[in-house]
Design a protein around this motif. Structure first.
Motif, PDB file in Angstrom:
ATOM      1  N   ASN A 349       0.837  -1.192   0.000  1.00  0.00           N
ATOM      2  CA  ASN A 349       0.000   0.000   0.000  1.00  0.00           C
ATOM      3  C   ASN A 349       0.878   1.251   0.000  1.00  0.00           C
ATOM      4  O   ASN A 349       2.101   1.171  -0.145  1.00  0.00           O
ATOM      5  N   LYS A 350       0.257   2.405   0.185  1.00  0.00           N
ATOM      6  CA  LYS A 350       1.005   3.660   0.128  1.00  0.00           C
ATOM      7  C   LYS A 350       2.044   3.776   1.246  1.00  0.00           C
ATOM      8  O   LYS A 350       3.059   4.462   1.109  1.00  0.00           O
ATOM      9  N   ALA A 351       1.797   3.064   2.351  1.00  0.00           N
ATOM     10  CA  ALA A 351       2.757   3.067   3.460  1.00  0.00           C
ATOM     11  C   ALA A 351       3.916   2.102   3.224  1.00  0.00           C
ATOM     12  O   ALA A 351       4.825   2.001   4.052  1.00  0.00           O
ATOM     13  N   ILE A 380      -5.559   1.962  -2.608  1.00  0.00           N
ATOM     14  CA  ILE A 380      -6.038   2.155  -3.980  1.00  0.00           C
ATOM     15  C   ILE A 380      -5.513   3.506  -4.461  1.00  0.00           C
ATOM     16  O   ILE A 380      -5.952   4.545  -3.947  1.00  0.00           O
ATOM     17  N   PRO A 381      -4.540   3.549  -5.353  1.00  0.00           N
ATOM     18  CA  PRO A 381      -3.916   2.370  -5.942  1.00  0.00           C
ATOM     19  C   PRO A 381      -2.980   1.681  -4.955  1.00  0.00           C
ATOM     20  O   PRO A 381      -2.495   2.300  -4.003  1.00  0.00           O
ATOM     21  N   ALA A 382      -2.740   0.403  -5.239  1.00  0.00           N
ATOM     22  CA  ALA A 382      -1.661  -0.325  -4.576  1.00  0.00           C
ATOM     23  C   ALA A 382      -0.486  -0.361  -5.559  1.00  0.00           C
ATOM     24  O   ALA A 382      -0.578   0.166  -6.674  1.00  0.00           O
ATOM     25  N   TYR A 383       0.599  -0.989  -5.156  1.00  0.00           N
ATOM     26  CA  TYR A 383       1.805  -0.950  -5.978  1.00  0.00           C
ATOM     27  C   TYR A 383       2.444  -2.334  -6.006  1.00  0.00           C
ATOM     28  O   TYR A 383       2.695  -2.933  -4.961  1.00  0.00           O
ATOM     29  N   PHE A 486      15.164  -1.340  -9.480  1.00  0.00           N
ATOM     30  CA  PHE A 486      13.879  -1.804  -8.970  1.00  0.00           C
ATOM     31  C   PHE A 486      12.745  -1.166  -9.783  1.00  0.00           C
ATOM     32  O   PHE A 486      12.904  -0.068 -10.333  1.00  0.00           O
ATOM     33  N   TYR A 487      11.616  -1.878  -9.827  1.00  0.00           N
ATOM     34  CA  TYR A 487      10.501  -1.442 -10.661  1.00  0.00           C
ATOM     35  C   TYR A 487       9.212  -1.445  -9.835  1.00  0.00           C
ATOM     36  O   TYR A 487       9.066  -2.216  -8.883  1.00  0.00           O
ATOM     37  N   GLY A 488       8.271  -0.600 -10.235  1.00  0.00           N
ATOM     38  CA  GLY A 488       6.975  -0.568  -9.578  1.00  0.00           C
ATOM     39  C   GLY A 488       5.893  -0.117 -10.538  1.00  0.00           C
ATOM     40  O   GLY A 488       6.134   0.676 -11.459  1.00  0.00           O
ATOM     41  N   VAL A 489       4.695  -0.646 -10.347  1.00  0.00           N
ATOM     42  CA  VAL A 489       3.560  -0.268 -11.179  1.00  0.00           C
ATOM     43  C   VAL A 489       2.342  -0.087 -10.291  1.00  0.00           C
ATOM     44  O   VAL A 489       2.136  -0.851  -9.337  1.00  0.00           O
ATOM     45  N   ARG A 490       1.547   0.934 -10.558  1.00  0.00           N
ATOM     46  CA  ARG A 490       0.318   1.170  -9.807  1.00  0.00           C
ATOM     47  C   ARG A 490      -0.747   0.175 -10.251  1.00  0.00           C
ATOM     48  O   ARG A 490      -0.924  -0.051 -11.453  1.00  0.00           O
ATOM     49  N   ILE A 491      -1.446  -0.413  -9.291  1.00  0.00           N
ATOM     50  CA  ILE A 491      -2.508  -1.355  -9.626  1.00  0.00           C
ATOM     51  C   ILE A 491      -3.820  -0.917  -8.971  1.00  0.00           C
ATOM     52  O   ILE A 491      -3.827  -0.323  -7.903  1.00  0.00           O
TER      53      ILE A 491
END
Length: 560
Positions: A349-351, A380-383, A486-491
């Motif tokens: 989550n955002k935290a 929402i969004p999560a990552y 490192f990579y991240g995408v919003r889901i």
């Protein structure tokens, strides 16, 4: 009185797998049939989908080395659905499957194979099985002639390079590069390139697979019978006579029309996932049409029209949920089906905190996202976070493994969706995640990986978790996140389609708010109340139940 543009016995509204099955059975029952589709392409979400059919009590399961009975299928569904009102529908569904399969095999070009060792989504249930999911064999699209190019194209996420189709079995091999993967890729590419007839006409793959094979084979069956399918023809209201539905009012190519159907109307026109107002009313916020992978034509008008003549509604707050990513320029979201199960990744989550077993079914991950979301701690969004090892080994949404598609080869839209940074803290800052929270969570997760047990969410312990994992690794679902970049995408909490709709009986007849039959009106698929209630019992439950009740509706409306 205003004239009818067309008079027929049975009118089928919609053109997905359920609609075409209903049309075939009604025609073979002796009825004149017309199929109408509101958009300029037939097939709906069915044609775009993975095309998997969940069919307990299938005789094909026995031939594939499984063992299943009607009693086991009913017990499984009833125990996970837990809605006594739906039990007659469950009985009808399971009991009709062998009959429908025999009919399709004997009367259409559709051929199905069992996906062996593909588990139900509640594998801990004593009546769960590994041989209930089916897929259509590849269908030669050239048999459709010009109709191939009128069929809705498959979703880009179901094709190699967004163009070359793969079966579910081929996808299983390619996802984690299981033994024989290179030969599979090579054969797919060579077959596509050497189809000179197809390449002359354009880039569309004429070897139809997944939802394209399902819809294509059914449409070929209709073509052989001379059944008409009108495109750009929308139903907007029902024509009633003494309380009986005898047709529809609507438009064709923008012009008002009336169609009379003396035996009745079968609705198979999808849900309301592309209707923002209905989403807000029934699904609640946050929500967005952009989070859906459904067909653009699924805007729910006939659900509202049914309610307008007194039909009951059920499970309107539900959907066929799955975590989704959005790519700029694509009208449909991409669902994360298998990517989230693979090692070297987590969802936070955002935290920066995990909140769900990432490798559980896509509906459980989606519900976990919703349940964890609050103003104080947004999810929402999560990552989805992954490292260079994941990026090297596995496909992720629109990305092929970096071994085949380095970052410099990706498009601007992909680079915008998939964020990259040299460090976890840098990635967190780019995504708007708490950097310290993310670093601490990754450290904790890596400790679980070293122990081989996810003590927080038991990731990878269930058979379903492992199916989409990487069986070549020490643990199919767990891998350290420690190799940069490192990579991240919003889901987002997306779906294949909404789930709620008009209340029906076990014959697929629409019921009014008092539970009485509305004569002449049937509904199947996502415009009807689901037999699965609030749960997602298995991959393919959407299409499986839609086609079975479409068969039931086509049989009942002609009394055959």
């Amino acid at each position: 009185m205003e004239q009818f543009l067309k008079e027929t016995d049975v009118l089928v509204v919609g053109s997905g797998a359920g609609a075409l099955t209903a049309a075939l059975k009604a025609h073979d029952g002796g009825a004149r049939v017309l199929v109408i589709e509101k958009t300029g392409a037939f097939g709906g979400t069915s044609a775009m989908s993975g095309g998997v059919l969940w069919l307990p009590n299938s005789p094909l399961s026995d031939k594939a080395g499984g063992a299943d009975t009607a009693e086991e299928g009913k017990r499984y569904l009833k125990s996970v659905v837990q809605d006594p009102e739906l039990e007659p529908h469950i009985d009808a569904f399971v009991d009709t499957i062998p009959e429908m399969l025999e009919y399709l095999a004997g009367n259409t070009p559709l051929r199905l194979d069992v996906l062996a060792n593909f588990p139900d989504m509640y594998p801990e249930n004593p009546d769960a099985k590994m041989h209930r999911c089916h897929e259509a064999r590849p269908f030669p699209g050239k048999e459709l002639g010009a109709d191939l190019y009128r069929m809705r194209e498959q979703h880009p996420q179901t094709m190699l390079l967004g163009t070359i189709g793969w079966t579910a079995s081929e996808c299983f091999v390619l996802q984690a590069r299981r033994p024989g993967w290179f030969q599979v890729v090579l054969s797919m590419v060579l077959r596509y390139i050497t189809d000179m007839g197809g390449r002359i006409r354009g880039s569309r793959d004429r070897r139809q697979v997944l939802g394209g094979a399902l819809v294509g084979a059914l449409k070929r069956g209709l073509n052989s019978r001379g059944v008409e399918l009108w495109l750009n023809t929308a139903a907007t209201a029902f024509i009633l006579e003494n309380g009986r539905v005898l047709g529809i009012e609507g438009t064709r190519d923008g012009q008002p029309i009336r169609i009379r159907a003396s035996s009745g109307v079968i609705l198979a026109c999808g849900g309301f996932e592309k209707n923002e107002a209905m989403r807000k009313r029934y699904l609640g916020e946050p929500t967005s049409t952009g989070w859906s992978a459904g067909s653009p034509g699924n805007t729910g008008e006939m659900i509202e029209a049914g309610a307008g003549i007194g039909a009951g509604l059920g499970y309107m707050a539900d959907g066929w949920w799955g975590p989704a990513i959005q790519l700029e320029g694509e009208p449909q979201a991409r669902l994360l089906i298998g990517e989230k199960n693979l090692p070297h990744s987590i969802i936070v989550n955002k935290a920066g905190k995990r909140f769900v077993n990432e490798s559980s079914s896509y509906t459980k991950v989606n519900n976990g996202m919703k349940n964890a979301h609050s103003e104080e701690s947004p999810a929402i969004p999560a990552y989805m976070i992954f490292d260079a090892e994941y990026r090297h080994r596995y496909p992720m949404g629109p990305l092929l493994p970096s071994e085949f598609q380095p970052d410099w080869m990706t498009t601007r839209a992909v680079r915008k969706a998939v964020v990259k940074a040299a460090t976890l803290a840098g990635l967190a800052q780019k995504l708007g995640i708490d950097p310290q929270g993310l670093e601490a969570e990754v450290e904790r997760f890596n400790g679980f990986v070293d122990e081989g047990v996810d003590k927080d969410f038991q990731r990878g312990e269930a058979l379903y978790d492992q199916y989409y994992g990487d069986q070549t690794q020490p643990h199919p679902c767990l891998g350290r996140i420690d190799k940069g970049p490192f990579y991240g995408v919003r889901i987002f909490p997306g779906e294949l389609g909404t789930k709620g709709g008009l209340t029906t009986d076990a014959h697929a007849r629409v019921l009014d708010v008092d539970g009485k039959v509305i004569p002449g009106l049937y509904a199947v698929g996502n415009c009807s109340r689901p037999i699965t209630g609030h749960v997602y019992p298995a991959s393919g439950a959407t299409l499986g139940s839609a086609m079975v009740f479409a068969y039931i509706a086509g049989k009942h409306i002609t009394a055959t």
